[in-house]
Design a protein around this motif. Structure first.
Motif, short mmCIF file in Angstrom:
data_model
loop_
_atom_site.label_atom_id
_atom_site.label_comp_id
_atom_site.label_asym_id
_atom_site.label_seq_id
_atom_site.Cartn_x
_atom_site.Cartn_y
_atom_site.Cartn_z
N VAL A 227 125.65 120.29 19.36
CA VAL A 227 124.69 120.71 20.39
C VAL A 227 123.35 121.00 19.73
O VAL A 227 122.30 120.51 20.16
CB VAL A 227 125.20 121.96 21.16
CG1 VAL A 227 124.14 122.46 22.11
CG2 VAL A 227 126.49 121.64 21.90
N VAL A 228 123.39 121.80 18.67
CA VAL A 228 122.14 122.21 18.03
C VAL A 228 121.36 121.00 17.55
O VAL A 228 120.18 120.83 17.86
CB VAL A 228 122.43 123.16 16.84
CG1 VAL A 228 121.16 123.44 16.07
CG2 VAL A 228 123.05 124.45 17.35
N MET A 229 122.03 120.14 16.80
CA MET A 229 121.33 119.00 16.22
C MET A 229 120.97 117.97 17.28
O MET A 229 119.99 117.27 17.18
CB MET A 229 122.19 118.35 15.13
CG MET A 229 122.44 119.27 13.94
SD MET A 229 120.90 119.82 13.21
CE MET A 229 121.43 121.26 12.29
N GLY A 230 121.79 117.91 18.33
CA GLY A 230 121.58 116.89 19.34
C GLY A 230 120.41 117.18 20.26
O GLY A 230 119.70 116.27 20.66
N ILE A 231 120.20 118.42 20.64
CA ILE A 231 119.22 118.66 21.70
C ILE A 231 118.05 119.56 21.30
O ILE A 231 117.05 119.59 22.01
CB ILE A 231 119.89 119.26 22.95
CG1 ILE A 231 120.49 120.62 22.65
CG2 ILE A 231 120.92 118.31 23.53
CD1 ILE A 231 120.93 121.35 23.89
N SER A 232 118.17 120.32 20.22
CA SER A 232 117.10 121.30 20.00
C SER A 232 115.87 120.63 19.37
O SER A 232 115.98 119.66 18.62
CB SER A 232 117.58 122.47 19.16
OG SER A 232 118.31 122.01 18.07
N ASP A 233 114.71 121.17 19.72
CA ASP A 233 113.46 120.65 19.20
C ASP A 233 113.02 121.44 17.99
O ASP A 233 112.18 121.00 17.22
CB ASP A 233 112.37 120.74 20.27
CG ASP A 233 112.79 120.03 21.53
OD1 ASP A 233 112.92 118.80 21.49
OD2 ASP A 233 113.03 120.70 22.55
N TRP A 234 113.55 122.63 17.87
CA TRP A 234 113.11 123.52 16.79
C TRP A 234 114.30 124.41 16.46
O TRP A 234 115.03 124.80 17.38
CB TRP A 234 111.93 124.35 17.30
CG TRP A 234 111.15 125.01 16.21
CD1 TRP A 234 111.15 126.33 15.88
CD2 TRP A 234 110.24 124.39 15.31
NE1 TRP A 234 110.30 126.56 14.83
CE2 TRP A 234 109.73 125.37 14.46
CE3 TRP A 234 109.82 123.06 15.12
CZ2 TRP A 234 108.81 125.10 13.45
CZ3 TRP A 234 108.90 122.79 14.12
CH2 TRP A 234 108.40 123.80 13.29
N VAL A 235 114.50 124.69 15.19
CA VAL A 235 115.66 125.50 14.80
C VAL A 235 115.19 126.66 13.94
O VAL A 235 114.39 126.49 13.02
CB VAL A 235 116.69 124.66 14.01
CG1 VAL A 235 117.87 125.53 13.61
CG2 VAL A 235 117.16 123.48 14.84
N VAL A 236 115.64 127.86 14.30
CA VAL A 236 115.37 129.04 13.51
C VAL A 236 116.70 129.47 12.89
O VAL A 236 117.68 129.60 13.60
CB VAL A 236 114.81 130.18 14.38
CG1 VAL A 236 114.57 131.43 13.56
CG2 VAL A 236 113.54 129.74 15.08
#
Lengths: 283, 422
Positions: A227-236
């Protein structure tokens, strides 16, 4: 690096202490409009505490959290939790789903529109007398509820008890309920937890749909790396309450500090399989 | 209960034997001794045979229950489900039938003054149950001091009418407002409490009100209470044998022969109307934002806050609304009795009202009616059993709890559907 992104939420130097434990320590980051910002980190990194600070359930000892509306900023740390939802228009979901279990699916969505309905019904008095103005507001609320039921695929279950839905549907209903409050920022606490791969894939579609069609910001805590890698535009990335990295997903997954945080110095039990795979591929 | 489905003969016998022993231990002090009032003095007599009988009855009953379970479940349990399901289908019809029956009750051939009087009493409790249902059943706030608001309503009417000579119909809304004010006053300190803690504080509040009524001699008359409370009139027509100066009585105005029954029947209709008003209000408010917010609060307070619902106002509005109806019922009680004292507002009243709500099935309006009939009506029927009245009553309660542990009627239908306001 955030200059090109108009910030929706600005978190500055937030510190939340429980006794001697710094759950969130001097954390600053921002989340943009029309983007999905993921907050990740190993267990106990302070992700949920951060969420509780943003949504007002905790009051941080230090720091400033500004939500930029079109008509100026709202300082979240000064508002009570229910005012954060009604005034600042930040909606959230919970790690352990919190639906109104014995009320129907539709009622859950109508309760979420309490503010509008209360205003329209003059604190229910107009409704008590059956005035037209209340009926109009109720119809509007029903329309919005119908829209979101359709979006999350629960239109056929509108009259079912919310507590009797399968787990995946409850997750989606909680997101629909949060969206019914008409938020500018939606905070999701592990929305993919307990979902099977198919449901998780559907969730990705739902969340990107919300981002693209409704133009609001999404803030996401997630363990599921697909989910994180698939849809997020920015990661903290958080570890022990501190920010150890902040970047696009592609760059974050190669960040040595992040890999170290997930692998740990000597033990690597916390490592989610997806990250392990990525780490192996990269090295 | 379900876990004990596979019981052996041995287990069943042991269980019944233990039950019998417990019954014997309980019966020894309660049934084993009696006071003998001889000509000379009081002395204590024994009747151990009674203890034996009680133990045997419980042994046999318990054994029968176990055997029933061995042979495939309690038949009456299924009856309960079926009744509830059928009630769900025909609830609308059933409630109209109940209202119709209540309306014609005083004119039915078998009804007499005492029946109407008892029905009035039951209706007071129905109304109190409906009022408390808002607080406990809808908002999920456990209130053990509900009788305080009933007392406030009763004393408000008694004091206003005896001091200023205001009529019942003027005082009624005022009494409701006062009680609602006390509801808010109780609500503020208990905003952060839930469950057991809330119950304890509300229990204390109920006692505080009673103690104040008992000790504030100048205002409330203390333990002696207030007497000579004016009776209600029908648009100024009193229910008296002879009219006061320059007035007309109810009987004269309608050309009837004076009868004491007129007032009893009139009072019955007043409480019926008040109770139905409470019911109508509750049914309506359940479909409005406030009512849904109450139910949402009962389900999950944290989720409420995350959706922008202010728990403070929701709780206070629930307390105030419930208290208002208790206030109405209280002022009716005062005008019916003509005399009130703190004696009428003890904790046991709160307990009975709460029992009505819980027994009826939390949040169920029809359930409250059935439970009030059982809890207030049943002890009246059992009056012929004299000293065993409470025993029979207790037995009935045990049976109901076995039969329907979640209340008589506990199903809930949604307050809104996609077709519209339903």
């Amino acid at each position: 690096m955030t200059a090109t992104r108009p910030p929706l939420l600005e978190v500055e130097h937030v510190t939340m202490r429980f006794g001697g434990l710094f759950a969130v320590n001097d954390l600053s980051f921002s989340a943009a409009r029309k983007q999905i910002t993921a907050v990740i980190g190993p267990n106990g990194a302070g992700k949920t505490t951060l969420f509780n600070c943003i949504t007002g359930f905790y009051k941080p000892q230090v720091g400033r959290m500004a939500l930029h509306h079109d008509d100026g900023p709202v300082l979240l740390e000064r508002l009570d939790d229910h005012r954060i939802a009604s005034r600042a228009r930040v909606a959230r979901t919970f790690q352990n789903i919190r639906l109104f279990a014995r009320m129907s699916v539709l009622e859950n969505l109508i309760v979420a529109q309490h503010q509008d309905l209360m205003k329209a019904s003059a604190f229910s008095l107009a409704g008590l007398l059956g005035l037209a103005r209340y009926h109009k507001a109720e119809k509007k609320a029903l329309e919005r509820a119908r829209y979101w039921l359709d979006k999350v695929g629960l239109l056929d279950h509108a009259d079912d008890e919310a507590g009797s839905l399968p787990y995946g549907s409850q997750r989606r209903l909680e997101i629909a309920r949060a969206m019914c409050t008409d938020p500018v920022l939606l905070c999701l606490d592990e929305p993919a937890a307990g979902l099977n791969p198919r449901e998780s894939h559907e969730l990705n579609g739902l969340l990107t749909g919300i981002r693209d069609e409704h133009g609001i910001g999404l803030l996401l805590i997630e363990h599921d790396m697909s989910v994180v890698m698939g849809i997020s535009d920015w990661v903290v990335v958080l570890d022990y309450g501190r920010k150890i990295a902040e970047d696009t997903p592609e760059r974050v997954r190669r960040d040595p500090a992040v890999i170290r945080a997930y692998l740990g110095e000597e033990e690597n039990e916390d490592l989610p399989p997806e990250v392990a795979r990525d780490v192996e591929e990269d090295s | 209960m379900a876990a004990t489905r596979s019981i052996t003969w041995r287990g069943a016998l042991t269980d019944a034997f233990v039950g019998g022993l417990v019954a014997a231990a309980l019966a020894l002090p309660m049934l084993g001794f009696r006071l003998v009032d001889s000509a000379l003095a009081l002395s204590v007599g024994f009747r151990l045979d009674w203890v034996l009988w009680a133990a045997l009855v419980v042994f046999a009953g318990r054994l029968a229950l176990n055997l029933l379970r061995m042979t495939g479940g309690l038949p009456d349990l299924r009856l309960g489900e079926r009744l509830s399901a059928r009630m769900g289908n025909t609830r609308h019809w059933a409630s109209w039938a109940m209202i119709g029956f209540a309306t014609v009750l005083p004119f039915l051939p078998f009804s007499d003054r005492s029946l109407v009087d008892k029905a009035t009493m039951v209706l007071i409790y129905v109304m109190l149950g409906w009022g408390l249902n808002i607080v406990v059943g809808l908002a999920g706030l456990l209130d053990l001091g509900f009788v305080a608001f009933y007392a406030v309503g009763a004393y408000s009417y008694a004091l206003l009418s005896t001091t200023f000579g205001w009529s019942f119909w003027v005082c009624l809304p005022l009494a409701g407002l006062f009680a609602a004010g006390f509801g808010v006053a109780l609500g503020f300190p208990v905003l952060r409490l839930r469950g057991d803690y809330l119950a304890i504080v509300t229990l204390g509040f109920g006692e505080i009100i009673r103690v104040i009524l008992q000790n504030w001699q100048d205002l409330t008359g203390g333990p002696a209470g207030i007497s000579g409370i004016p009776r209600p009139t029908l648009f100024g027509l009193p229910f008296l044998a002879r009219a006061p100066e320059g007035g007309q009585t109810f009987a004269e105005f309608f050309g009837l022969k004076f009868s004491g029954d007129h007032r009893v029947i009139f009072l019955y209709f007043v409480i019926l109307m008040l109770a139905l008003l409470t019911n109508l209000f509750t049914l309506r408010i359940r479909r409005l934002p406030v009512g849904r917010a109450w139910e949402a609060l009962r389900e999950d307070e944290i989720a409420c806050r995350s959706l922008g619902l202010n728990p403070t106002t929701i709780k206070l509005s629930a307390f105030a609304t419930g208290a208002m109806f208790a206030g109405f019922a209280g002022s009716f009680f005062a005008t019916r009795q003509g005399f009130i004292s703190p004696e009428s507002f003890t904790f046991i009243e709160s307990a009975v009202i709460l029992a009505i709500v819980v027994l009826g099935g939390m949040g169920s309006q029809v359930g409250v009616v059935l439970a009030a009939l059982l809890l207030v009506g049943l002890p009246e029927w059992f009056r012929e059993l004299q000293q065993y009245r409470m025993l029979a009553f207790g037995g009935a309660m045990v049976l109901i709890m076995l039969w329907r542990p979640s209340g008589l009627l506990s199903s809930r239908s949604p307050t809104i559907s996609l077709g519209g306001g339903k």
